[in-house]
Enzyme design. Structure first.
Site, PDB file in Angstrom:
ATOM      1  N   ASP A  37       1.142  -1.242   0.332  1.00 55.20           N
ATOM      2  CA  ASP A  37       0.123  -0.258  -0.211  1.00 55.20           C
ATOM      3  C   ASP A  37       0.989   1.532   0.025  1.00 55.20           C
ATOM      4  O   ASP A  37       1.475   2.156   1.099  1.00 55.20           O
ATOM      5  CB  ASP A  37      -0.728  -0.066   1.504  1.00 55.20           C
ATOM      6  CG  ASP A  37      -1.863   1.372   1.126  1.00 55.20           C
ATOM      7  OD1 ASP A  37      -1.767   1.554  -0.050  1.00 55.20           O
ATOM      8  OD2 ASP A  37      -2.162   1.553   2.820  1.00 55.20           O
ATOM      9  N   HIS A  38       1.138   1.808  -1.466  1.00 55.41           N
ATOM     10  CA  HIS A  38       2.040   2.886  -1.180  1.00 55.41           C
ATOM     11  C   HIS A  38       1.243   3.701  -2.296  1.00 55.41           C
ATOM     12  O   HIS A  38       0.503   4.134  -2.941  1.00 55.41           O
ATOM     13  CB  HIS A  38       2.746   2.192  -2.609  1.00 55.41           C
ATOM     14  CG  HIS A  38       4.506   1.795  -0.608  1.00 55.41           C
ATOM     15  ND1 HIS A  38       5.734   2.585  -1.027  1.00 55.41           N
ATOM     16  CD2 HIS A  38       4.267   1.300  -0.566  1.00 55.41           C
ATOM     17  CE1 HIS A  38       5.901   2.283  -0.276  1.00 55.41           C
ATOM     18  NE2 HIS A  38       5.716   1.326   0.163  1.00 55.41           N
ATOM     19  N   THR A 104       3.244   2.187  11.459  1.00 55.86           N
ATOM     20  CA  THR A 104       3.639   3.533  10.979  1.00 55.86           C
ATOM     21  C   THR A 104       3.642   4.570  10.124  1.00 55.86           C
ATOM     22  O   THR A 104       3.363   5.554  10.186  1.00 55.86           O
ATOM     23  CB  THR A 104       4.515   3.669  12.200  1.00 55.86           C
ATOM     24  OG1 THR A 104       5.708   3.210  11.858  1.00 55.86           O
ATOM     25  CG2 THR A 104       4.291   2.944  14.154  1.00 55.86           C
ATOM     26  N   GLY A 105       4.065   4.178   9.092  1.00 54.25           N
ATOM     27  CA  GLY A 105       4.548   4.865   7.878  1.00 54.25           C
ATOM     28  C   GLY A 105       5.863   4.609   7.415  1.00 54.25           C
ATOM     29  O   GLY A 105       6.204   4.718   8.156  1.00 54.25           O
ATOM     30  N   GLU A 106       5.868   5.268   6.269  1.00 51.16           N
ATOM     31  CA  GLU A 106       7.120   6.064   6.034  1.00 51.16           C
ATOM     32  C   GLU A 106       6.416   7.677   5.020  1.00 51.16           C
ATOM     33  O   GLU A 106       5.539   8.432   5.017  1.00 51.16           O
ATOM     34  CB  GLU A 106       7.606   5.697   4.727  1.00 51.16           C
ATOM     35  CG  GLU A 106       7.503   3.852   4.909  1.00 51.16           C
ATOM     36  CD  GLU A 106       6.838   3.134   4.136  1.00 51.16           C
ATOM     37  OE1 GLU A 106       5.738   2.823   3.844  1.00 51.16           O
ATOM     38  OE2 GLU A 106       7.008   1.679   4.811  1.00 51.16           O
ATOM     39  N   ASN A 109       5.140   7.895   1.762  1.00 52.38           N
ATOM     40  CA  ASN A 109       3.825   8.158   1.098  1.00 52.38           C
ATOM     41  C   ASN A 109       2.892   9.488   2.479  1.00 52.38           C
ATOM     42  O   ASN A 109       2.309   9.630   1.822  1.00 52.38           O
ATOM     43  CB  ASN A 109       3.692   5.863   1.432  1.00 52.38           C
ATOM     44  CG  ASN A 109       3.825   5.694   0.416  1.00 52.38           C
ATOM     45  OD1 ASN A 109       4.273   5.467  -0.594  1.00 52.38           O
ATOM     46  ND2 ASN A 109       4.750   4.611   2.242  1.00 52.38           N
ATOM     47  N   GLY A 173      11.581  -3.093  15.206  1.00 52.13           N
ATOM     48  CA  GLY A 173      12.444  -2.363  15.743  1.00 52.13           C
ATOM     49  C   GLY A 173      11.585  -3.288  17.548  1.00 52.13           C
ATOM     50  O   GLY A 173      10.601  -3.401  17.405  1.00 52.13           O
ATOM     51  N   ALA A 176       8.262  -1.512  18.360  1.00 55.86           N
ATOM     52  CA  ALA A 176       7.627  -1.668  17.431  1.00 55.86           C
ATOM     53  C   ALA A 176       6.882  -3.276  18.006  1.00 55.86           C
ATOM     54  O   ALA A 176       5.862  -3.523  17.571  1.00 55.86           O
ATOM     55  CB  ALA A 176       7.741  -1.404  16.461  1.00 55.86           C
TER      56      ALA A 176
END
Length: 323
Positions: A37-38, A104-106, A109, A173, A176
């Site tokens: 999903d991007h 938590t996304g990037e 995006n 990590g 997370a």
């Protein structure tokens, strides 16, 4: 028993190509699908980025396999209430065979609406609240919510999910992994990191599924396959938090110049050596993964699916369609 799925990369392929891959994956013996999903691809060489929710609607009419997003960010680009509606509709279209992977996304995006890119701790707090909002909406009841990050005012999903809709939480990590154990129905982590899985289990993830996967580049010429993987997916090998904080494909292209070809050759199964590919997948089995998704890099899709059906899946203890 570990199940094997095929990973559909929205960054690298057109909608029509993704649907074709889904059909061929089912024929080759894969029992699940995952889809990215991007909003943007990682670099211009990948060249695509269709809307995942449109793709899931089309997939529901193309194959009968379960579908999982790997992963959706329900916190910034889409409000969690809207994400919940999209996920619920996907669940209904797939007769309950849909799972929502979240993370938590990037910045790549999520920056597109001009919002500030928060720290990880803030993004994790946003994700926890978003998951709570979505689960309340999945019940089909009318809800209102006044939280730290989100407001929902008298909202109801009239098309609620088909049965229970799992929410799997991604983590790379310690914090997370612990968040995933506490709030997730499963844990998404791409590498076979037994320490992270242990943290997930200790934080409440005992008995919950662990989901992950890898990219490969099958082809007769290993050097050519390495070149293809290095050209299209050098971003997979960037260190630290770069993948979360770089905002545009151009920035990823700049950073990826620091990724040597040898790094890709050493870490991505390339070529047509069956044992090289099988050993990479076995690493996930040994780490205790319940679902492993394999994605083929580049144009040699037909050759990969034939190899999976006739060579790789039987070597992993499955039954090839051609045997």
């Amino acid at each position: 028993m570990t199940s094997f799925g095929y990973f559909l990369s929205c960054e690298e392929f057109t909608p029509a190509q993704l649907l074709d891959q889904a059909r061929k994956a089912a024929d080759a013996g894969f029992t699940r699908l995952a889809i990215s999903d991007h909003f943007h691809p990682w670099n211009d060489a990948q060249g695509n980025s269709p809307l995942v929710w449109s793709m899931i609607g089309a997939l529901s009419q193309t194959v009968d396999l379960p579908v999982t997003t790997l992963v959706t960010c329900p916190t910034m680009r889409l409000h969690p209430a809207v994400t919940a509606q999209a996920a619920a509709t996907s669940s209904r279209l797939l007769d309950g065979r849909f799972a929502l992977g979240v993370g938590t996304g990037e910045a790549l995006n999520e920056h597109v609406l001009g919002d500030r890119w928060p720290s990880f701790d803030e993004r994790a707090d946003m994700l926890e609240e978003a998951v709570d909002v979505m689960r309340k909406l999945f019940t089909g009841r009318r809800i209102s919510h006044r939280g730290t990050h989100y407001t929902v005012d008298n909202a109801r999903l009239y098309t609620a999910p088909h049965g229970r809709l799992p929410v799997h939480v991604s983590g790379f990590g310690p914090k997370a992994a612990e968040l995933a154990g506490r709030i997730g129905d499963g844990f998404v982590t791409m590498g076979p990191d037994e320490e992270a899985i242990g943290r997930f289990r200790d934080a409440g993830g005992g008995g919950k599924p662990v989901i992950g996967g890898l990219k490969v580049c099958w082809g007769e010429d290993r050097d050519k396959a390495v070149d293809t993987a290095h050209r299209l997916w050098p971003s997979e090998h960037l260190p630290g938090e770069l993948a979360q904080i770089l905002p545009t494909p151009a920035h990823f292209e700049q950073a990826s110049r620091l990724v040597p070809r040898e790094e890709v050759s050493a870490n991505v199964p390339c070529g047509d050596d069956v044992e090289e590919h099988v050993e990479a997948v076995r690493g996930y089995l040994g780490a205790g993964f319940d679902e492993v998704y394999v994605g083929q890099i580049g144009p040699e899709q037909d050759a990969f699916f034939a190899a999976w059906r006739d060579k790789l899946l039987p070597a992993l203890g499955g039954q090839g369609a051609g045997t």
